[in-house]
Enzyme design. Structure first.
Site, PDB file in Angstrom:
ATOM      1  N   GLU A 138      -0.454 -10.372   8.758  1.00  6.68           N
ATOM      2  CA  GLU A 138      -1.003  -9.364   9.383  1.00  6.68           C
ATOM      3  C   GLU A 138      -2.393  -9.897  10.330  1.00  6.68           C
ATOM      4  O   GLU A 138      -2.469  -9.434  11.511  1.00  6.68           O
ATOM      5  CB  GLU A 138      -1.439  -8.215   8.469  1.00  6.68           C
ATOM      6  CG  GLU A 138      -0.279  -7.519   7.893  1.00  6.68           C
ATOM      7  CD  GLU A 138      -0.782  -6.285   6.879  1.00  6.68           C
ATOM      8  OE1 GLU A 138      -0.339  -5.294   7.245  1.00  6.68           O
ATOM      9  OE2 GLU A 138      -1.195  -6.690   5.852  1.00  6.68           O
ATOM     10  N   GLU A 163       5.311  -7.228   1.214  1.00 10.79           N
ATOM     11  CA  GLU A 163       4.573  -6.299   0.389  1.00 10.79           C
ATOM     12  C   GLU A 163       5.569  -5.358  -0.568  1.00 10.79           C
ATOM     13  O   GLU A 163       5.236  -4.960  -1.539  1.00 10.79           O
ATOM     14  CB  GLU A 163       3.843  -5.188   1.228  1.00 10.79           C
ATOM     15  CG  GLU A 163       2.457  -5.987   1.606  1.00 10.79           C
ATOM     16  CD  GLU A 163       2.628  -6.469   3.073  1.00 10.79           C
ATOM     17  OE1 GLU A 163       1.607  -7.034   3.611  1.00 10.79           O
ATOM     18  OE2 GLU A 163       3.820  -6.676   3.516  1.00 10.79           O
ATOM     19  N   ALA A 186      -2.554 -11.570   0.442  1.00  9.84           N
ATOM     20  CA  ALA A 186      -4.100 -11.272  -0.180  1.00  9.84           C
ATOM     21  C   ALA A 186      -3.672 -11.794  -1.583  1.00  9.84           C
ATOM     22  O   ALA A 186      -2.746 -12.229  -2.140  1.00  9.84           O
ATOM     23  CB  ALA A 186      -3.810  -9.774  -0.027  1.00  9.84           C
ATOM     24  N   GLY A 203      -0.725 -10.052   3.896  1.00  6.20           N
ATOM     25  CA  GLY A 203      -1.864  -9.963   4.742  1.00  6.20           C
ATOM     26  C   GLY A 203      -2.125 -11.322   5.639  1.00  6.20           C
ATOM     27  O   GLY A 203      -2.685 -11.245   6.748  1.00  6.20           O
TER      28      GLY A 203
END
Length: 257
Positions: free
Chosen positions: A113, A133, A65, A110
Site C-alpha cells: 500500500e 491481508e 505491518a 501495508g
C-alpha cells in the site's frame, strides 16, 4: 529531525526516506509510521523536488505491518491504527513533488500500500509484492481497495485481494504495478537517475501536473477510502482476525471457521 527506524537523506533536491528496521523486514509499527509521517512533512517543507521511498537491507522494501502489534487490537484501536497508515499513504499521494518507490524485496500488505501510494515504482528483480491481508482475517486498510484497481484493473485487483496473491517483479510489471524492473544491484542507480531527471524539471509545472493528475481522485475514491477505514477496523475482534494473526505469529497455517 532524527528517528530510530526511519532515515531521511538528501542528494541535492532529492530526498530519500528509508524505513530502517531490517531485522523486522522493515515492518511498520506505530513508531515507524509516525516517523515516516514526520519525515515526509520535513521533505515537503524543505521543498524536495523528488522523494524516494525504500527499505533498508537486501530482503524487504516493507514486508507489511507489525502483525504482533495488530493481533490484539480492538475495533476502536484498529480504527486509529488504520487512520495512521492512511495518513502516511495519503501524505505520499499528496506530496507536492513526485514520489518514487524503490521496491527492493518483499512488499506485502501495508508495504504494498505504501508502494502504490507513490507516483512511480521501480522494482528489483527479486521484488515480490501483494496484498496478503485476507489470510490474516482482515482486508487492506491503508488504501489498496481503492488504489490497486486503478493500477491493475478490477479483475486483477480482486484476485490479488481475494486470494492474497503475491506477484514476482515481472508479473507485477505486466499487471501495471511496476513501471520498471532492473537487476538487484542496479536498483539504487536507476532510481537515483530517475529522481534526478524529475528534479531537473520545472518545479512549479511539476507540482501542477501532480495536482491535476490527483484531481481525479477527489470524488468517489475519497469516499471509498473512508469506507475502507471503517471496514478494516470492524474486522478486528472477529474470530477470523484473531485466528489469522495468531497463526501468523505462531508460524502455522490458519484454521478459519
Amino acid at each position: 529531525m532524527s528517528w530510530e527506524t526511519v532515515e531521511l537523506e538528501w542528494d541535492g533536491d532529492v530526498a530519500t526516506l528509508t524505513v530502517d528496521r531490517p531485522e523486522a523486514l522493515n515492518a511498520l509499527n506505530v513508531e515507524t509510521l509516525e516517523a515516516m509521517g514526520e519525515a515526509i512533512t520535513e521533505a515537503a517543507d524543505e521543498d524536495a523536488r523528488a522523494l524516494i521511498v525504500t527499505g533498508a537491507g537486501d530482503d524487504a522494501f516493507i514486508a507489511g505491518a507489525d502483525i504482533g502489534y495488530m493481533q490484539d487490537l480492538s475495533s476502536d484501536e484498529a480504527q486509529d491504527w488504520g487512520a495512521l497508515g492512511h495518513d502516511v499513504a495519503d501524505a505520499l499521494a499528496a506530496f507536492p513533488a513526485p514520489t518514487i518507490a524503490a521496491v527492493n524485496g518483499y512488499a506485502f500488505g501495508g508495504g504494498c500500500e505504501m508502494a502504490i501510494a507513490c507516483d512511480l515504482r521501480v522494482a528489483s528483480e527479486s521484488a515480490v509484492i501483494g496484498n496478503t491481508e485476507i489470510d490474516l482475517g482482515i482486508i487492506p486498510g491503508w488504501g489498496a481497495t481503492q488504489r490497486l484497481p486503478e493500477l491493475v484493473g478490477d479483475e486483477t485487483a480482486r484476485r490479488m485481494i481475494f486470494l492474497g496473491e503475491r506477484l514476482d517483479a515481472e508479473s507485477a510489471a505486466e499487471a501495471g504495478i511496476f513501471g520498471e524492473v532492473v537487476a538487484d544491484d542496479a536498483l539504487e542507480e536507476t532510481v537515483d537517475e530517475l529522481a534526478s531527471r524529475i528534479a531537473a524539471k520545472p518545479a512549479v509545472a511539476m507540482r501542477a501536473a501532480k495536482q491535476a493528475l490527483n484531481q481525479r481522485h477527489e470524488g468517489p475514491q475519497a469516499s471509498g477510502l473512508e469506507y475502507e477505514k471503517r471496514a478494516f477496523a470492524s474486522l478486528f475482534g472477529t474470530p477470523d482476525q484473531r485466528e489469522g494473526m495468531e497463526a501468523f505469529v505462531e508460524d502455522r497455517e490458519p484454521e478459519f471457521e
